[in-house]
Design a protein around this motif. Structure first.
Motif, PDB file in Angstrom:
ATOM      1  N   THR A  33      35.175  42.328  42.069  1.00 29.07           N
ATOM      2  CA  THR A  33      35.933  42.971  43.146  1.00 29.07           C
ATOM      3  C   THR A  33      37.393  43.110  42.731  1.00 29.07           C
ATOM      4  O   THR A  33      37.899  42.342  41.910  1.00 29.07           O
ATOM      5  N   ALA A  34      38.043  44.101  43.311  1.00 32.90           N
ATOM      6  CA  ALA A  34      39.467  44.300  43.058  1.00 32.90           C
ATOM      7  C   ALA A  34      40.225  43.130  43.684  1.00 32.90           C
ATOM      8  O   ALA A  34      39.896  42.703  44.794  1.00 32.90           O
ATOM      9  N   GLY A  42      36.792  46.411  40.911  1.00 29.22           N
ATOM     10  CA  GLY A  42      37.915  46.430  39.987  1.00 29.22           C
ATOM     11  C   GLY A  42      37.811  47.674  39.106  1.00 29.22           C
ATOM     12  O   GLY A  42      36.873  48.457  39.241  1.00 29.22           O
TER      13      GLY A  42
END
Length: 88
Positions: A33-34, A42
């Motif tokens: 994940t970002a 991401g």
């Protein structure tokens, strides 16, 4: 982790002059994940390809021991992403 699909477009002629443009799943990838947006991937998958051209898959693993990919896509899972996930 977010599951992403690498699609392979194809066109099928349905009738004279009609074309159905659809997409097939080429590979199923995983991405972290970002850091600033937990619901977004991401910039790179675990195998190192850009996530910008991939489609998000709503599947979520149900828990420990469950596959990270949709079970129906077992043969399409990215082996490099899987190896990176196992190394975590």
């Amino acid at each position: 982790m977010i599951v992403l699909l690498e699609l392979e477009p194809f066109a099928e002629v349905l009738d004279a002059g009609e074309v159905d443009v659809s997409a097939r799943i080429r590979w199923v990838h995983a991405a972290p994940t970002a850091p600033d947006v937990p619901e977004a991937p991401g910039p790179l998958t675990f195998c190192g390809i850009a996530t910008s051209g991939l489609e998000r898959e709503p599947y979520r693993s149900t828990g420990p021991g469950a596959p990270w990919y949709p079970p129906s896509q077992r043969t399409r899972r990215c082996q490099a992403c899987e190896a990176a996930l196992k190394a975590l």
